[in-house]
Structures are given as C-alpha cells and as structure tokens.
Design an enzyme around this catalytic site. Sequence first.
Site: not given
Ligand code: NAD
Ligand code: SER
Length: 318
Positions: A35, A54, A143
């Site tokens: 991360d 990163d 997004y």
């Molecule tokens: P999150 O926001 O909880 O976690 C994202 C992580 O990425 C964080 O820990 C952050 O520190 C890290 N990050 C940010 N910028 C960074 C960088 N430049 N380099 C490395 N790390 C970096 O997101 P999540 O909910 O775990 O989602 C993960 C993936 O799943 C994403 O692609 C998101 O679009 C997708 N997604 C999530 C959901 C949901 O409901 N959680 C739904 C649909 C899709």
């Molecule tokens: N849980 C996500 C959001 O609300 C869906 O991609 O951004």
Amino acid sequence: MTKKILITGALGQIGTELTVSMRKHYGADNVIASDIITEVPEGALKGGLYEVVDVVKPDQIASVVKKYNVNQIVHLAAILSAVGEAKPHLAWDVNMGGLFNVLEVARETKAAVFTPSSIAAFGPSTPPDNTPQDTLQRPTTMYGVTKVAGELLCDYYFLKYGVDTRGVRFPGLISYEALPGGGTTDYAVHIYYDALKHKRYTSYINKGTSMDMMYMPDALDAIMHLMEADPNKLIHRNAFNVTAMSFDPEVLAAEIKKHIPEFIIGYDVDPVRQRIADSWPNSLDDSAARMEWGWSPKYNLASMTTDMLAKLKIKLAL
Ligand code: NAD
Ligand code: SER
C-alpha cells in the site's frame, strides 16, 4: 506453479480481509501485501510480508514483483467514488496511472492481473433494472470514467499482449473489519455501527434509492474463484457483473430493526453522493458470471445482517 501474489492497496476495505484470506489459502509467504501507507496500523493484516508501493510509481511495482517473483497481481489501490468527485485529478492519476503501470509490469513479467471494476462503470443512460452484462456505459463520475476505461484497458492488454487480465464489477461492499474508503455505498456499512452504538442512523442516501450490495466474504470468494477459473470458459474477462442483493436504506433499516427494535433511521441527504447513487443501476443481472465461472453468493440481506451485527458487537465490545 506456486502462486506468488502481490496485493496493491492492501490496507483498504477489501485488501485488509483479502490478504488474510489469501494467506490462509495460498500460504503466508506467497502473498505480499502493499500500500502507499508506510506504517501498517496495529493489528491490520495480522503480520506477514508488507512492502510500500505507490502504484503511480512504476519502478516501485516492478521492483517488488521482481523481488518476490510475483506471478499474480491483485490490483486494489484506487480512489473511490465520493473522494473521486472531490479530487478528480487524483482519481484519474491513481486509477488510470496505477492500472496502466500494473499492466505494464504484468506484460513484462507475464503476471496475471485481477482488477475490480464497479457498478460505477454504468451511468444514467444504462437500463437501471436487471442491468445487462453488455449494455450502455456512459458514467457521469470521474470514478466511473476510470472504471470503464480500466475495463477496456484490461481487455486491450489481454487481446494485444496476452496478459491474463480478469475482473468483476463489484457492487457496494459491506464488511466489519476495515471501514470503507470514501465511496457512495458506505452508508450501508456505517448504518450497522450506528445502529449498535446509538440505535439511530442519519442516512446521506435517500429512501427509495436502491443499489446492489454484497457481503465481504462473497467478494473475497469472487476474486479467488475468478482467478482460479478455467480461462477457456471466460468470455467477459474483465468486467463481470456480480451482485448478491439490492436494497434501499428503508429496507436495510427494516432488516436491522428485526434485531434492534428501537432502531430508527433519519435522512440528511448529501446532494453529491445522492447524484452519484441516482446515476447507478438499481439491480444487476449477473448471469454471465454465474454461467462462465460458477459465481454464486452465499449471503443475502437477512444472513448478512445477522452476521454483521454479531461480529460488530464483538469488535465494538458491546
Ligand atoms: P479503499 O479505499 O478501502 O482502499 C484503497 C487502498 O488504496 C487504501 O488502502 C489506500 O491507502 C490505497 N492507495 C491509495 N492510493 C494509492 C497509491 N497511489 N498507491 C498504492 N496504494 C494506494 O478501497 P477498497 O474498497 O478496498 O476498493 C478496492 C478496489 O475495489 C478499488 O478498485 C475499488 O474501486 C473497487 N471496488 C470497491 C467497492 C467497495 O464497495 N469497497 C465496490 C466496487 C469496486
Ligand atoms: N462502493 C463503491 C463506491 O461507492 C462502489 O464502487 O464508490
């Protein structure tokens, strides 16, 4: 071949649990969490290999992939919908730049790549009910723009370079380990915390706004299941609709009330997140995922709510 898996964005809502789950499945030394965060918060990830990566910096990805002979990258680092609307430049840089860098490293090293897309890849002109797998995609958030472009970019790397790219369109994910990172569907997590702590919740999403949702164990299962699937059976490699349930805040509140009868929900609608939610589907058709790799969620609203409340009670020591 032994899998050596790099997870980017591993300290987020999905990565926190996926790392632990994949380590149980593939062996602790075969899953490298990474991360942008330099210090792993106490208790997160339960120890194990961790590297600061990163994703905007291609050298950092390449160096970790080479160091551990990584052959699969689960790319979770991203900026989610609500933060993405507040910081669209950052969302573009991280979501598009990060994915491009991951795909380039995968092309050079022949690693497979999992990248989640989202219900955000759809927009107001998409058919909102039982949204088909293949349909109009004209999202109106930064997004969403990065998610559609990401789906196409992953298809491109498979078609042009043979990179084994795979992905799903996740709905809102509900979990009790890590808090969500700034999305539109986050209300469906926060409501459980507030129900237990205060017996009331003020929703920033209005009643009548239905969105697809899924409990985290099913999301983790989807990632591992798809990455193990027979590639010859995959037609929609990078953007499978997956869902487990669809509800609006009233329906969710009514389910919570079955466990906490005093619980009440109120509304203070946030126009930005409401506009985002209104542009997303009400419910997805996930039959392609069911047919091509056997997708089948285990949790519905009732079983998820029972489990969430039980697990959160322990976590919050209530
Ligand atoms: P999150 O926001 O909880 O976690 C994202 C992580 O990425 C964080 O820990 C952050 O520190 C890290 N990050 C940010 N910028 C960074 C960088 N430049 N380099 C490395 N790390 C970096 O997101 P999540 O909910 O775990 O989602 C993960 C993936 O799943 C994403 O692609 C998101 O679009 C997708 N997604 C999530 C959901 C949901 O409901 N959680 C739904 C649909 C899709
Ligand atoms: N849980 C996500 C959001 O609300 C869906 O991609 O951004």
